[in-house]
Design a protein around this motif. Structure first.
Motif, PDB file in Angstrom:
ATOM      1  N   SER A  76       0.869  -1.181   0.000  1.00  0.00           N
ATOM      2  CA  SER A  76       0.000   0.000   0.000  1.00  0.00           C
ATOM      3  C   SER A  76       0.899   1.223   0.000  1.00  0.00           C
ATOM      4  N   THR A  78       0.935   5.746  -0.554  1.00  0.00           N
ATOM      5  CA  THR A  78       0.343   7.049  -0.828  1.00  0.00           C
ATOM      6  C   THR A  78       1.458   8.081  -0.868  1.00  0.00           C
ATOM      7  N   LYS A  85      -2.346  14.765  -4.332  1.00  0.00           N
ATOM      8  CA  LYS A  85      -1.958  13.367  -4.424  1.00  0.00           C
ATOM      9  C   LYS A  85      -1.160  13.129  -5.698  1.00  0.00           C
ATOM     10  N   GLY A  88      -0.878   6.680  -5.693  1.00  0.00           N
ATOM     11  CA  GLY A  88      -1.447   5.850  -4.640  1.00  0.00           C
ATOM     12  C   GLY A  88      -1.829   4.480  -5.150  1.00  0.00           C
ATOM     13  N   GLN A  89      -1.787   3.528  -4.249  1.00  0.00           N
ATOM     14  CA  GLN A  89      -2.176   2.164  -4.581  1.00  0.00           C
ATOM     15  C   GLN A  89      -2.643   1.475  -3.303  1.00  0.00           C
ATOM     16  N   GLU A  91      -4.633   2.324  -1.019  1.00  0.00           N
ATOM     17  CA  GLU A  91      -4.392   3.276   0.068  1.00  0.00           C
ATOM     18  C   GLU A  91      -5.248   3.048   1.304  1.00  0.00           C
ATOM     19  N   ASN A  92      -6.396   2.429   1.134  1.00  0.00           N
ATOM     20  CA  ASN A  92      -7.308   2.230   2.260  1.00  0.00           C
ATOM     21  C   ASN A  92      -7.298   0.804   2.792  1.00  0.00           C
ATOM     22  N   THR A 293      -3.754   2.611   7.540  1.00  0.00           N
ATOM     23  CA  THR A 293      -3.644   2.730   6.088  1.00  0.00           C
ATOM     24  C   THR A 293      -2.616   3.775   5.705  1.00  0.00           C
ATOM     25  N   THR A 294      -2.094   3.658   4.491  1.00  0.00           N
ATOM     26  CA  THR A 294      -1.169   4.692   4.022  1.00  0.00           C
ATOM     27  C   THR A 294      -1.901   6.011   3.785  1.00  0.00           C
ATOM     28  N   ALA A 295      -3.184   5.948   3.458  1.00  0.00           N
ATOM     29  CA  ALA A 295      -3.951   7.195   3.310  1.00  0.00           C
ATOM     30  C   ALA A 295      -3.940   7.973   4.616  1.00  0.00           C
ATOM     31  N   ALA A 298      -0.169   9.151   5.410  1.00  0.00           N
ATOM     32  CA  ALA A 298       0.251  10.268   4.559  1.00  0.00           C
ATOM     33  C   ALA A 298      -0.409  11.559   5.038  1.00  0.00           C
ATOM     34  N   VAL A 410      -4.939   6.069  -8.418  1.00  0.00           N
ATOM     35  CA  VAL A 410      -5.634   6.992  -7.528  1.00  0.00           C
ATOM     36  C   VAL A 410      -7.018   7.282  -8.075  1.00  0.00           C
TER      37      VAL A 410
END
Length: 417
Positions: A76, A78, A85, A88-89, A91-92, A293-295, A298, A410
């Protein structure tokens, strides 16, 4: 070209041998588990084969980008650039955080110290930290921190400052320091700050070092004074896997309180973790680890980068903990206004969250989490990530390449949401 490729492969293999030589001893594979530096990947031979097929075969950053593209189920990521942004991949997707979660503890430390709820210059007895130290399970982080403190003359009468404890938690990733600060700051207070920071998808924080001893506590409850460190081991594994998250965290808090009161060290001695902890428990602990998460991370890095939501006093304390070791480097001083980061790893997990603002005012935030990595080799990712970060900060053409190759995802993700 062929000779250069051979040199590259030889260098990678040499690094693997060096790392394997350093990584001996009980479970040092494990907890960097809740500790610190990176290193876990697919076999180096597979990476070398990919290098051979790529145009930019000598570019570690490009190899990492390729791994991200080809292993969406394991990664994952972000990336934000100037508050927009960039890429992203997945991200959640909830992913184990490893020691990156210590960022939240650092924020709570700064908040309490800024209003004199705690005094960062108070002295902490080393024995108070020792109670939370599980030898062999932090990749040598706590020992390295103590050696650094000794070399700098920061240890006085077997005590260190709370400020140095917080720095050691982030800069050396000492698990014992993290567990001590959880006790001093309060787990509930840390979780309130987690919520106030606007993290939408984040497991509750609990004493994750203490949770390593849950098998011992569970088996002792059932076997009492006749507890045997191997008997019913399989039953313990099955029971822990079946535990609810609430029950798992409850056990962790119970053990944390026992360690805090364990002045003689008898609890850890009786647990005798060396005789029963194995790769199965390592995997179970990794799977149960605090996730986010990375979201979210970040977004958190963006707040730290823009100094958003922190008083001047809080920011000063945070900068000491999160940024100091990076901003002493001449290259960073020339190019950056500020930068900070926290990473973590286990045998199967590698995580990093970082932020930076350059002297032209451009901001960059990166959160990248890897899971289900191959624990048999762990030599290649640190350098690839370092080069990846550097190129994100310095190279516009590389940022465009990142946006082309994973930025499109994204839009797809936003469309699904």
């Amino acid at each position: 070209m062929k000779r250069k490729r051979l040199i590259i492969v030889a260098t990678i293999l040499a690094t693997v041998l060096i790392v394997m030589g350093v990584a001996t001893g009980l479970l040092s594979f494990m907890q960097n588990q809740v500790a610190n530096p990176p290193n876990t990947v697919r076999p180096t031979t597979a990476i070398a084969a990919e290098v051979e097929g790529e145009t930019k075969e000598q570019d570690a950053a490009t190899r990492l980008l390729h791994f991200v593209e080809e292993n969406a189920e394991k990664v994952s990521i972000t990336i934000l650039r100037d508050e927009k942004k960039l890429a992203g991949q997945e991200e959640n997707r909830m992913m184990p955080l490893a020691s990156t979660v210590k960022t939240i503890i650092a924020i709570e430390y700064a908040k309490q110290a800024a209003v004199d709820q705690i005094n960062p210059d108070d002295r902490v007895k080393l024995i108070s930290l020792e109670r939370f130290y599980l030898p062999g399970l932090d990749g040598g982080a706590h020992t390295a921190w103590l050696q650094n403190m000794e070399a700098k003359g920061r240890i006085q009468n077997e005590t260190v400052s709370v400020r140095d404890v917080a720095k050691g938690m982030i800069q050396f990733s000492s698990n014992a320091n993290a567990e001590y600060l959880m006790d001093k700051l309060g787990v509930d207070a840390i979780n309130r700050t987690r919520a106030r920071m606007g993290l939408q998808n984040h497991d509750p924080i609990y004493p994750f070092v203490s949770s390593i001893l849950i098998p011992y506590e569970w088996m002792k409850e059932r076997q009492g004074e006749n507890w045997n460190n191997t008997k019913n081991n399989i039953s313990a594994k099955e029971a822990i896997q079946a535990m609810s998250d609430t029950e798992f965290r409850r056990y962790a808090r119970v053990i944390h309180n026992k360690l805090r009161r364990d002045v003689s060290g008898s609890y850890k001695k009786n647990a005798d973790i060396e005789t029963w902890y194995d790769q199965d428990y390592d995997r179970i602990n990794t799977d149960r680890f605090i996730a986010s998460t990375t979201a979210d991370y970040a977004s958190l890095m963006s707040k730290l980068n823009r100094r958003q939501g922190f008083t001047k006093a809080e920011q000063k304390l945070l900068s000491e903990v999160m940024e100091e070791p990076f901003m002493v480097l001449p290259e960073n001083q020339q190019f950056l206004k500020h930068t900070g980061q926290k990473g973590g790893s286990t045998a199967y997990v590698l995580t990093l969250a970082m932020y930076a603002t350059d002297k032209e005012g451009h901001s960059t935030e990166l959160a990248v989490f890897f899971n289900d990595l191959d624990p048999s080799t762990n030599a290649s990712f640190p350098e690839m990530i370092n080069v990846f970060k550097k190129r994100l900060l310095h190279d516009e053409s590389f940022r465009e390449e990142v946006n082309r190759r994973i930025g499109v995802q994204v839009a797809l993700l936003n469309a699904r949401v």
